[in-house]
Design an enzyme around this catalytic site. Sequence first.
Site, short mmCIF file in Angstrom:
data_model
loop_
_atom_site.label_atom_id
_atom_site.label_comp_id
_atom_site.label_asym_id
_atom_site.label_seq_id
_atom_site.Cartn_x
_atom_site.Cartn_y
_atom_site.Cartn_z
NE ARG A 1 29.34 16.31 34.16
CZ ARG A 1 29.89 16.52 35.35
NH1 ARG A 1 31.21 16.68 35.43
NH2 ARG A 1 29.15 16.56 36.43
CG ASP B 1 36.36 15.08 29.71
OD1 ASP B 1 35.52 15.54 30.49
OD2 ASP B 1 37.02 14.05 29.93
NE ARG C 1 40.59 11.59 26.37
CZ ARG C 1 40.71 12.67 27.15
NH1 ARG C 1 39.61 13.28 27.61
NH2 ARG C 1 41.89 13.13 27.46
#
Lengths: 246, 246
Positions: free
Chosen positions: A51, A53, A198
């Site tokens: 995935r 985000d 991140r």
Amino acid sequence: MQRYKAKIAYDGSRYSGFQIQPNGRTVQEELEKALKKMHKGSLVKVTSSGRTDAGVHARGQVFHFDSPLLLPSERWVNAVNGLLPYDLSLLEVEKADPDFHARYDVVGKTYKYFLYTGKIRDPFKHHFTSYYPYKLNVEQMREAAEYLVGTFDFTSFCSAKTTKENRVRTISVIDIEVVGDEIIFTFTGTGFLYNMVRIIVGTLLKVGSGKIKPGDIPEILAAHDRKRAGKTAAAKGLYLWEVYYK
Amino acid sequence: MQRYKAKIAYDGSRYSGFQIQPNGRTVQEELEKALKKMHKGSLVKVTSSGRTDAGVHARGQVFHFDSPLLLPSERWVNAVNGLLPYDLSLLEVEKADPDFHARYDVVGKTYKYFLYTGKIRDPFKHHFTSYYPYKLNVEQMREAAEYLVGTFDFTSFCSAKTTKENRVRTISVIDIEVVGDEIIFTFTGTGFLYNMVRIIVGTLLKVGSGKIKPGDIPEILAAHDRKRAGKTAAAKGLYLWEVYYK
């Protein structure tokens, strides 16, 4: 049925991430909608390398799908791009072995993170970089990054919501480049946990702004505690750049 | 009252152009709204170097305004940018003579036009370039452009809706650069008529794709007839780059 491996790019600004979900527009949904049209209404399931985000971009996301159609890459690209919205683009399609799996067969990924540090906001970079108009000591950030290259349990550097039990990952490269008013981070590794890139960027920003020292990193790693690392940097600076397979 | 000269950049994608109009969001409206907030509710009128159309971007649009506040550039920039939306940014503010006029005092402008020619659509360039994935003969386009450098009546190269009587303008530079998959056109001149840059680009594309010859340009110029030139190229490739004053 032929299995295909496909590469896409997307501007994640207006997506609620890759994976289909009840609310919000997703990349997977747009891909499956376009492929369905190409297959006269039959569902074509799409399986990605993983995935991304909401707000995260991709230059080289990979997925696989099965189709009875036998087309060369260029024809797939032209036909599917004609059915996709402007912020999602099919880059190439190649035939794959029937057991090729876009997620299980990943051996590594590269992410890039773009930070815009110009004193004055640049309207053209708003959706495509994270904005940090403060002084940063890049040398100290590079020194801190060195401590994260290797094989470690990255529990401190992944979202507390992570359900994965095994948080050991290997980062082989962290490169920090200054290009004009931008700082470009490149991360290559075997795999990355939820929010890992991140959170690493957020922690490197703490180092660069002098709030912590490069030498604090080993302790943060060893703590296995998300609360010890820095904030999760904004999604809009992050790009899934490349996915590697055997 | 102090007169100020200010420079702004904007991503024109979500604007109905510069000038206030009854329907649609405009750059002028956003500027006046922000300045009004800074002036405790008093209207501050903004006068630009000229309009830009819906979807057209700016890297160096200039306007003037009057204010009782005496602030240095940096303070104007910080305060106003805090009140502006993300797609519009104040770059600098300087004191100007009381009779400085952002439109009447213009002695020249530079526009750039970005054309993306990659075979496959790039989602990150969608709003910021015009897309033309076909073969172009850049040498022929350069040859054609030479015929447009100089002082001419550009009636053939402006919108039929133009109300200006005098259509004589001087173009001092047309530069066509190839950078990777992009073709970047630079136009510098004393002034440009309504849609003039976009119509010139559209006409150069006709040359580049072989539909007309460079040597056809003088005749098109001489015809003083909009119908003789090429299509108006898309707004999203166009940037008001710089405005020059005495």
